[in-house]
Design an enzyme around this catalytic site. Sequence first.
Site, PDB file in Angstrom:
ATOM      1  N   ASN A 161       0.801  -1.228   0.000  1.00 49.57           N
ATOM      2  CA  ASN A 161       0.000   0.000   0.000  1.00 49.57           C
ATOM      3  C   ASN A 161       0.833   1.278   0.000  1.00 49.57           C
ATOM      4  O   ASN A 161       0.298   2.374  -0.117  1.00 49.57           O
ATOM      5  CB  ASN A 161      -0.973   0.000   1.190  1.00 49.57           C
ATOM      6  N   CYS A 208     -18.723  -2.728 -12.232  1.00 39.29           N
ATOM      7  CA  CYS A 208     -18.563  -2.806 -10.785  1.00 39.29           C
ATOM      8  C   CYS A 208     -17.174  -2.338 -10.366  1.00 39.29           C
ATOM      9  O   CYS A 208     -16.952  -1.995  -9.226  1.00 39.29           O
ATOM     10  CB  CYS A 208     -18.837  -4.215 -10.299  1.00 39.29           C
TER      11      CYS A 208
HETATM   12  C1  UD1 Z   1      -6.677   1.232   0.705  1.00 35.83           C
HETATM   13  C2  UD1 Z   1      -5.853  -0.017   0.776  1.00 35.83           C
HETATM   14  C3  UD1 Z   1      -6.647  -1.210   1.315  1.00 35.83           C
HETATM   15  C4  UD1 Z   1      -7.308  -0.821   2.619  1.00 35.83           C
HETATM   16  C5  UD1 Z   1      -8.080   0.478   2.497  1.00 35.83           C
HETATM   17  C6  UD1 Z   1      -8.625   0.957   3.839  1.00 35.83           C
HETATM   18  C7  UD1 Z   1      -4.298   0.261  -1.040  1.00 35.83           C
HETATM   19  C8  UD1 Z   1      -3.822  -0.211  -2.376  1.00 35.83           C
HETATM   20  N1  UD1 Z   1      -5.361  -0.347  -0.547  1.00 35.83           N
HETATM   21  O1  UD1 Z   1      -7.709   1.010  -0.260  1.00 35.83           O
HETATM   22  O2  UD1 Z   1      -5.746  -2.298   1.544  1.00 35.83           O
HETATM   23  O3  UD1 Z   1      -8.205  -1.862   2.996  1.00 35.83           O
HETATM   24  O4  UD1 Z   1      -7.235   1.517   1.991  1.00 35.83           O
HETATM   25  O5  UD1 Z   1      -7.596   1.071   4.768  1.00 35.83           O
HETATM   26  O6  UD1 Z   1      -3.699   1.136  -0.417  1.00 35.83           O
HETATM   27  N2  UD1 Z   1     -14.772   5.410  -1.058  1.00 35.83           N
HETATM   28  C9  UD1 Z   1     -15.762   6.102  -1.689  1.00 35.83           C
HETATM   29  N3  UD1 Z   1     -15.424   6.962  -2.698  1.00 35.83           N
HETATM   30  C10 UD1 Z   1     -14.141   7.155  -3.094  1.00 35.83           C
HETATM   31  C11 UD1 Z   1     -13.112   6.450  -2.434  1.00 35.83           C
HETATM   32  C12 UD1 Z   1     -13.453   5.579  -1.409  1.00 35.83           C
HETATM   33  O7  UD1 Z   1     -16.932   5.961  -1.358  1.00 35.83           O
HETATM   34  O8  UD1 Z   1     -13.898   7.956  -4.012  1.00 35.83           O
HETATM   35  C13 UD1 Z   1     -15.107   4.461   0.039  1.00 35.83           C
HETATM   36  C14 UD1 Z   1     -14.805   3.008  -0.347  1.00 35.83           C
HETATM   37  O9  UD1 Z   1     -15.855   2.455  -1.131  1.00 35.83           O
HETATM   38  C15 UD1 Z   1     -14.651   2.362   1.010  1.00 35.83           C
HETATM   39  C16 UD1 Z   1     -14.014   3.482   1.846  1.00 35.83           C
HETATM   40  O10 UD1 Z   1     -14.265   4.702   1.158  1.00 35.83           O
HETATM   41  O11 UD1 Z   1     -15.921   2.070   1.571  1.00 35.83           O
HETATM   42  C17 UD1 Z   1     -12.536   3.315   2.077  1.00 35.83           C
HETATM   43  O12 UD1 Z   1     -11.851   3.262   0.842  1.00 35.83           O
HETATM   44  P1  UD1 Z   1     -10.348   3.788   0.703  1.00 35.83           P
HETATM   45  O13 UD1 Z   1      -9.837   4.201   2.039  1.00 35.83           O
HETATM   46  O14 UD1 Z   1     -10.311   4.772  -0.401  1.00 35.83           O
HETATM   47  O15 UD1 Z   1      -9.594   2.463   0.286  1.00 35.83           O
HETATM   48  P2  UD1 Z   1      -8.520   2.259  -0.857  1.00 35.83           P
HETATM   49  O16 UD1 Z   1      -7.608   3.429  -0.945  1.00 35.83           O
HETATM   50  O17 UD1 Z   1      -9.190   1.778  -2.091  1.00 35.83           O
END
Ligand code: UD1
Length: 455
Positions: A41, A138
Amino acid sequence: MTTLLNDSVALGGRKGGSGETLQIRGGHPLSGTVDVKGAKNLVTKAMVASLLGDTASILHDVPDISDVAVVRSLLEVHGVRVQDGDAEGSLVLDPRDVESAHMEEIDAHAGASRIPILFCGPLLHRLGQAFIPDLGGCRIGDRPIDFHLDALRKFGAVVEKLPSGIRLSAPGGLHGANIHLPYPSVGATEQVLLTAVRSRGVTELKNAAIEPEIMDLIAVLQKMGAIISYEPNRVILIEGVDDLRGYEHRAIFDRNEAASWASAALATDGEIFVGGAKQQEMLTFLNIFRKSGGWFDVREDGILFRRGGDLRPVVVETDVHPGFMTDWQQPLIVALTQATGESIVHETVYENRFGFTDALNKMGAKIAVHPHGLQNGVRRVPRRTLEQAAVITGPTPLTGADITVPDLRGGYSHVIAALTAEGTSTVRNVGIISRGYEKFFDKLTGLGADFDVVG
Ligand code: UD1
């Protein structure tokens, strides 16, 4: 151009099949040593950050996992020269000839990864435009990247939705912005950091994610010449600068992989020394590990994990940092099937992270998933509508079964469940585990796991 890693290579070149199906004879403790490298990450984001420099960057402790291969080839289609460094696990990333890539090329190299979204800010600075392929309904609906697109618009980017994907441009360049994230998203925080560092003026980011990997990305950007300060209460201030240079950096260790092996020791009643694991970034995990009956010894060069007695039930709520990470819950749940009593895991970060429990139930576990959550207990953060809960009633002996891996952490948990179970299991689709676990088969072999690659 580098070809994508063959999954069985990243899994640790064991002969016998394509690396997709394992036959596992369980019921034996996993014992020995595994070493963890840099965090998936952080590493993938630091690789993207190299695009912002006007000289080459060097990143150390890069794991040989397929997510790294995806980012490497995405950088290469954009003209970044990526070469292995002198030391094992080092990469040299030279962005001096960055150029636009065709949508089809980006699409072909992105796989199922969401990383292309993080290329936007750096590419807008370098080229004035960026594309994000439509990775399929999706995988890239508006929702999972809405925070990203909203933030980019605030920096002055023009976002155009096309049938084939999303085109971004910045006719007047990018300027600093005031951004308040609806939720401390890790990816959206990184998006803001990677975009703000070279935008004109000051950016204030409120409700930022503060995961250790984000702090390490801030360290990378500071080495490049960025001016970033971290204020109390999840506020990050970034003063834009005109130019950034390359960095040299050793990635923070992978605390998700470390926690996975810790749970594997707990589930199989083994003893695993995780070389490279550090205490600070795992404080919350270590508390829950201990409460559930685990024992650990923090050493100079890693952490030793094993059981400290009978396993006990725990109540866990996944959360953003400094809470209990969502990636930690799946391997822990395997161990909790062996604890005496009722454990509860509240999943507050993702909407669908208990799918892997079906396979555990098939093996004899008693796990009830509540898709709309459980009302009991006090939440550290306000309840999110997507909250789910799993109630694990143990101890339940597990027996071998034929199961198919759904995703990265769920897949790891399936393998650990099969190693915990009596009898033989067939675990399919294990290739996906190579996204986040380096030399997985070799590590399992080194820990004494009894398995064959059969397909
Ligand atoms: C990163 C990590 C993953 C970890 C997660 C939470 C990487 C590659 N992956 O994923 O291992 O589980 O953080 O610690 O670093 N969301 C929205 N809109 C957006 C962006 C996010 O609604 O534009 C929501 C997502 O659907 C989810 C939540 O926010 O419910 C958290 O997502 P996010 O923290 O962005 O996770 P990632 O960066 O994808």
